[in-house]
Write a protein that holds these residues in place. Structure first.
Motif, PDB file in Angstrom:
ATOM      1  N   ARG A 517      -5.949  -8.766  -8.239  1.00  0.00           N
ATOM      2  CA  ARG A 517      -6.675  -8.454  -9.465  1.00  0.00           C
ATOM      3  C   ARG A 517      -5.893  -7.545 -10.403  1.00  0.00           C
ATOM      4  N   SER A 518      -5.123  -6.607  -9.862  1.00  0.00           N
ATOM      5  CA  SER A 518      -4.397  -5.665 -10.711  1.00  0.00           C
ATOM      6  C   SER A 518      -2.983  -6.129 -11.014  1.00  0.00           C
ATOM      7  N   LEU A 519      -2.300  -6.691 -10.010  1.00  0.00           N
ATOM      8  CA  LEU A 519      -0.909  -7.097 -10.198  1.00  0.00           C
ATOM      9  C   LEU A 519      -0.774  -8.555 -10.609  1.00  0.00           C
ATOM     10  N   GLY A 520      -1.866  -9.308 -10.542  1.00  0.00           N
ATOM     11  CA  GLY A 520      -1.781 -10.725 -10.884  1.00  0.00           C
ATOM     12  C   GLY A 520      -0.999 -11.531  -9.876  1.00  0.00           C
ATOM     13  N   GLY A 521      -0.927 -11.052  -8.638  1.00  0.00           N
ATOM     14  CA  GLY A 521      -0.179 -11.741  -7.602  1.00  0.00           C
ATOM     15  C   GLY A 521      -0.962 -12.877  -6.979  1.00  0.00           C
ATOM     16  N   THR A 522      -0.276 -13.619  -6.150  1.00  0.00           N
ATOM     17  CA  THR A 522      -0.896 -14.725  -5.413  1.00  0.00           C
ATOM     18  C   THR A 522      -0.827 -14.423  -3.926  1.00  0.00           C
ATOM     19  N   ILE A 523      -1.969 -14.409  -3.269  1.00  0.00           N
ATOM     20  CA  ILE A 523      -2.013 -14.227  -1.820  1.00  0.00           C
ATOM     21  C   ILE A 523      -1.955 -15.610  -1.176  1.00  0.00           C
ATOM     22  N   HIS A 524      -0.881 -15.848  -0.455  1.00  0.00           N
ATOM     23  CA  HIS A 524      -0.672 -17.169   0.146  1.00  0.00           C
ATOM     24  C   HIS A 524      -1.404 -17.290   1.479  1.00  0.00           C
ATOM     25  N   PHE A 525      -1.543 -16.199   2.195  1.00  0.00           N
ATOM     26  CA  PHE A 525      -2.457 -16.181   3.334  1.00  0.00           C
ATOM     27  C   PHE A 525      -2.902 -14.742   3.599  1.00  0.00           C
ATOM     28  N   GLY A 526      -4.131 -14.635   4.100  1.00  0.00           N
ATOM     29  CA  GLY A 526      -4.704 -13.318   4.368  1.00  0.00           C
ATOM     30  C   GLY A 526      -5.202 -13.156   5.777  1.00  0.00           C
ATOM     31  N   ARG A 527      -5.097 -14.213   6.580  1.00  0.00           N
ATOM     32  CA  ARG A 527      -5.478 -14.131   7.997  1.00  0.00           C
ATOM     33  C   ARG A 527      -4.637 -15.116   8.786  1.00  0.00           C
ATOM     34  N   VAL A 528      -4.258 -14.706   9.988  1.00  0.00           N
ATOM     35  CA  VAL A 528      -3.468 -15.575  10.860  1.00  0.00           C
ATOM     36  C   VAL A 528      -4.112 -15.570  12.239  1.00  0.00           C
ATOM     37  N   ASN A 529      -4.195 -16.742  12.834  1.00  0.00           N
ATOM     38  CA  ASN A 529      -4.801 -16.874  14.156  1.00  0.00           C
ATOM     39  C   ASN A 529      -3.804 -16.412  15.221  1.00  0.00           C
ATOM     40  N   MET A 530      -3.765 -15.098  15.460  1.00  0.00           N
ATOM     41  CA  MET A 530      -2.814 -14.525  16.406  1.00  0.00           C
ATOM     42  C   MET A 530      -3.359 -13.187  16.895  1.00  0.00           C
ATOM     43  N   LYS A 531      -2.808 -12.733  17.998  1.00  0.00           N
ATOM     44  CA  LYS A 531      -3.181 -11.446  18.559  1.00  0.00           C
ATOM     45  C   LYS A 531      -1.919 -10.758  19.086  1.00  0.00           C
ATOM     46  N   PRO A 532      -1.640  -9.532  18.534  1.00  0.00           N
ATOM     47  CA  PRO A 532      -2.350  -8.813  17.476  1.00  0.00           C
ATOM     48  C   PRO A 532      -1.844  -9.257  16.114  1.00  0.00           C
ATOM     49  N   GLY A 533      -2.479  -8.737  15.041  1.00  0.00           N
ATOM     50  CA  GLY A 533      -1.977  -8.985  13.697  1.00  0.00           C
ATOM     51  C   GLY A 533      -2.777  -9.964  12.878  1.00  0.00           C
ATOM     52  N   LYS A 534      -4.043 -10.205  13.210  1.00  0.00           N
ATOM     53  CA  LYS A 534      -4.835 -11.211  12.501  1.00  0.00           C
ATOM     54  C   LYS A 534      -4.918 -10.977  10.987  1.00  0.00           C
ATOM     55  N   PRO A 535      -5.070  -9.723  10.480  1.00  0.00           N
ATOM     56  CA  PRO A 535      -5.221  -9.559   9.021  1.00  0.00           C
ATOM     57  C   PRO A 535      -3.908  -9.621   8.239  1.00  0.00           C
ATOM     58  N   THR A 536      -2.795  -9.965   8.884  1.00  0.00           N
ATOM     59  CA  THR A 536      -1.508 -10.002   8.190  1.00  0.00           C
ATOM     60  C   THR A 536      -1.618 -10.812   6.893  1.00  0.00           C
ATOM     61  N   THR A 537      -1.084 -10.243   5.817  1.00  0.00           N
ATOM     62  CA  THR A 537      -1.216 -10.835   4.484  1.00  0.00           C
ATOM     63  C   THR A 537       0.164 -11.044   3.868  1.00  0.00           C
ATOM     64  N   PHE A 538       0.355 -12.204   3.248  1.00  0.00           N
ATOM     65  CA  PHE A 538       1.616 -12.531   2.574  1.00  0.00           C
ATOM     66  C   PHE A 538       1.309 -12.899   1.136  1.00  0.00           C
ATOM     67  N   ALA A 539       2.005 -12.242   0.194  1.00  0.00           N
ATOM     68  CA  ALA A 539       1.738 -12.469  -1.225  1.00  0.00           C
ATOM     69  C   ALA A 539       3.037 -12.451  -2.010  1.00  0.00           C
ATOM     70  N   THR A 540       3.001 -13.029  -3.193  1.00  0.00           N
ATOM     71  CA  THR A 540       4.118 -12.920  -4.130  1.00  0.00           C
ATOM     72  C   THR A 540       3.581 -12.459  -5.478  1.00  0.00           C
ATOM     73  N   VAL A 541       4.419 -11.695  -6.189  1.00  0.00           N
ATOM     74  CA  VAL A 541       4.066 -11.191  -7.518  1.00  0.00           C
ATOM     75  C   VAL A 541       5.252 -11.462  -8.434  1.00  0.00           C
ATOM     76  N   THR A 542       4.981 -12.016  -9.603  1.00  0.00           N
ATOM     77  CA  THR A 542       6.034 -12.269 -10.576  1.00  0.00           C
ATOM     78  C   THR A 542       6.108 -11.100 -11.548  1.00  0.00           C
ATOM     79  N   VAL A 543       7.299 -10.518 -11.683  1.00  0.00           N
ATOM     80  CA  VAL A 543       7.501  -9.359 -12.554  1.00  0.00           C
ATOM     81  C   VAL A 543       8.710  -9.619 -13.449  1.00  0.00           C
ATOM     82  N   LYS A 544       8.850  -8.791 -14.470  1.00  0.00           N
ATOM     83  CA  LYS A 544       9.996  -8.901 -15.367  1.00  0.00           C
ATOM     84  C   LYS A 544      11.161  -8.126 -14.770  1.00  0.00           C
ATOM     85  N   GLY A 545      12.310  -8.801 -14.623  1.00  0.00           N
ATOM     86  CA  GLY A 545      13.497  -8.170 -14.069  1.00  0.00           C
ATOM     87  C   GLY A 545      14.241  -7.345 -15.094  1.00  0.00           C
ATOM     88  N   ASP A 546      15.333  -6.706 -14.655  1.00  0.00           N
ATOM     89  CA  ASP A 546      16.125  -5.851 -15.535  1.00  0.00           C
ATOM     90  C   ASP A 546      16.716  -6.618 -16.710  1.00  0.00           C
TER      91      ASP A 546
END
Length: 673
Positions: A517-546
């Protein structure tokens, strides 16, 4: 060129219809004409059309409020009704730092004086950073009527929002302010035109394109809205539970590809992957060299062998720079391993095949040496020019890694390479989140509820141990504005950001909504069927480079429990770092092991059990668990050199069963780990 003395305004049309066909829009020209007719102060600097989607609206508004050149006023039109797709107020409310209910009241009062259906509109107004944000209805007449009701007052609001001194602005009192603005209170209560408050959109596009997601908004889950409070948060995660292979596929798909760069040939390139083939600029060796300690000899002309006998020692050749004189027939030269052969020499006789026949008068040097064998052939014990590496030959190929062992580095140095093209390694930032977290080295007793930060030091060590540059981003409060500010700062410093904590379902678990909501990123996954680490989240955010180009940054938000964080780092972050660096194969090495004890399985989730892998005398790899595997139990990593990949299921895996293991360290060579 824009007049710097004018106030900059942006018009944002929110409409699925106009997004598909900009020619249907009639609101932009109508509002532009309104701005021109009311005051010459305004410069309509930007217009944009986006679909009825919260993230798209927020991305567009942030382009105009958070950059280096910002708008004084942003007017959005559309999405303020009660239809299911109308989400503009929700999108804007999350962005606004200071709400302006007076402007909302002014617009509604003006509209209600014309039609009771004005109560069906949901306008929003406020300030983000130094920009006034105002939403109006989607119908052209409704948009004009609402904006017209407050437009004369907005220059004063914009000037205040820019930071002007309020005391000096109000020095003449309310009457002066009204006179300067050209308003009296009754004038803002209505208009002679009957507005249409229908929220269907007909929009015209003026050529400005904002960032566009490539996935269907309906297919994307949405994180909790923190402004809605704990009673409105989802009671279960909106993110689908992915398998580990599916999650890894998304990591590979959305991790940016490797970037080529030129690096000097020095120890800093160890661990990098070559991005192009390397050719030798010079032969190795660059001169004819001896491969033994002995005596260089010159064969008599036309003779295939060198005869036994006693010969004077005419020269001495050490492994040092410089050239000696020519070796003549009937002479020999004492030579050391690696030293250049004298000009004219044909072979080298090993010192073991010689004997001293005479010494100099002082007894310190050899005068004559007897050659004891006649089996020496031309070229024997000689390393010819280019025999190791010929000039112009390919010594290393694109995709090969300059390993930490150093063989590849030594080869580059041996041929005089000064620079090579490699894939750049990503810079990795590590951040802990949570107001209860304190630094691990803080020398005081913990207060109730406080926890020492173990995740950040462990992850920083893991990043560095795998050959990547790590940036310590410290501990960040889990307040929404603190998170947003620090995440933005981190993404300017790093290519990959690792956070821990704040990814579960609590009211203070704000990382997912902040990223979306704030960074305008995309969350590609927010839960993984594994133990431990189920809430692991992977996202990308597009920003302006140098350089002004838009670049994709990667965020891994790992669970707060230490064992979960470490497992998730090795399972997901490490393959992503390898992918971005051109390293293959990705991730930890995999081996098959035989269990040396009975291990209980989890009935619902595959488990990554911390274990010890060792080699028995029969050459087979065996493994045992390190004990209790609770996700908060960092002690389960003591002595562990592997993750044992246990399938989900009821019951136990028996001693002697085979499982796959991911190796964290070297395999032990003992049966008693």
């Amino acid at each position: 060129m824009a007049d710097r003395n004018k106030l900059r305004a942006g018009i944002l049309i929110v409409s699925d219809t106009a997004t598909k066909d900009p020619s249907t829009d009639r609101t932009i020209p109508l509002l532009k004409e309104l701005f021109r007719s009311v005051s010459s102060q305004w410069d309509i600097a930007e217009t944009l059309i986006v679909p009825d989607n919260v993230l798209e609206i927020q991305r567009a508004v942030r382009l105009w409020t958070d950059g280096e050149v910002v708008m004084n006023l942003v007017v959005t039109s559309g999405g303020t009704g009660f239809a299911l797709k109308d989400q503009t107020p929700e999108a804007l409310s999350f962005l606004i730092h200071k709400h302006a209910p007076g402007l909302v009241h002014g617009m509604l009062s003006s509209s209600l004086a014309i039609t009771p259906f004005a109560m069906m509109s949901r306008p929003v107004a406020g300030v983000r950073n130094k920009t006034i944000i105002l939403s109006v209805p989607g119908s052209p007449k409704g948009a004009k009527e609402n904006l017209e009701a407050v437009l004369k007052l907005l220059p004063h609001a914009c000037i205040q929002a820019q930071g002007e001194d309020s005391r000096s602005l109000h020095a003449g009192g309310i009457e002066k302010l009204e006179k300067d603005a050209g308003v009296r209170l009754p004038e803002t209560k209505g208009s002679s035109e009957q507005p249409s408050h229908c929220h269907h959109h007909g929009h015209h596009h003026h050529g400005h394109h904002g960032p566009r997601a490539h996935t269907n908004p309906k297919d994307r889950p949405t994180s909790n809205d923190p402004s809605a409070g704990p009673t409105r948060r989802a009671r279960s995660s909106p993110y689908p539970m992915l398998s580990v292979p599916d999650a890894l596929a998304l990591v590979a798909e959305h991790t940016p590809p490797p970037v080529k760069t030129i690096r000097a040939v020095d120890p800093s390139i160890l661990g990098h992957v070559l991005a192009s083939d390397i050719q030798s600029n010079e032969p190795v060796p660059a001169f004819r060299a001896s491969i033994v300690d002995g005596y260089a000899v010159r064969f008599p002309k036309g003779q295939p062998k060198f005869s036994t006998g006693t010969y004077p020692v005419a020269l001495v050749s050490h492994a040092a720079k410089g050239q000696g004189r020519v070796l003549n027939e009937g002479e020999i030269a004492r030579i050391t391993t690696g030293a250049p052969l004298p000009s004219g020499a044909d072979a080298v006789v090993m010192v073991e095949d010689t004997a001293v026949a005479a010494v100099t008068d002082d007894g310190k040097e050899e005068k004559d040496v007897e050659i004891l064998t006649d089996e020496i052939k031309k070229g024997e014990n000689v390393r010819e020019v280019g025999s190791d590496v010929s000039q112009g030959s390919t010594i290393l190929k694109s995709g090969e890694q300059i390993s930490m062992v150093g063989g590849e580095f030594g080869l580059l140095v041996s041929v005089g390479a000064k620079e090579v093209e490699v894939y750049r390694k990503p810079i990795v930032g590590v951040m802990s989140t949570g107001d209860e977290i304190i630094d691990f080295d803080e020398a005081r007793q913990l207060e109730l509820g406080e926890v020492r930060d173990t995740n950040r030091p462990i992850l920083l060590t893991s990043v560095k141990a795998n050959g990547f540059e790590a940036v310590d981003l410290g501990i960040v409060s889990d307040k929404i504005h603190a998170l947003e500010e620090n995440l933005r700062l981190a993404l300017r410093q790093c290519d990959v950001l690792i956070t821990t904590g704040g990814v579960s379902m609590g009211e203070l678990d704000l990382l997912k909504p902040t990223i979306e909501r704030s960074l305008g990123g995309t969350i590609h996954f927010g839960r993984v069927n594994m133990k431990p680490g189920k809430p692991t989240t992977f996202a990308t955010v597009t920003v302006k480079g140098d350089d002004g180009e838009r670049v994709r940054k990667v965020i891994f938000s790992l669970p707060g429990n230490p064992a979960s964080a470490v497992v998730a780092f090795n399972l997901f972050v490490l393959p992503s770092l390898h992918h971005a660096s051109g390293i293959h194969p990705l991730g930890l090495p995999r081996v098959n092991v035989r269990l040396d004890e009975e291990v209980k399985m989890d009935p619902t989730r595959p488990e990554y059990c911390r274990g010890i892998v060792f080699a028995e005398s029969d050459g087979l790899l065996r493994a045992v668990s390190t004990g209790g595997q609770r996700s908060s139990k960092i002690g389960s990593f003591k002595g562990a050199n592997a993750f044992l990949c246990l399938p989900a299921g009821s019951g136990v895996l028996k001693k002697g069963d085979n499982v796959e293991a991911l190796l964290l360290g070297r395999i032990l060579n003992t049966s008693n780990p």
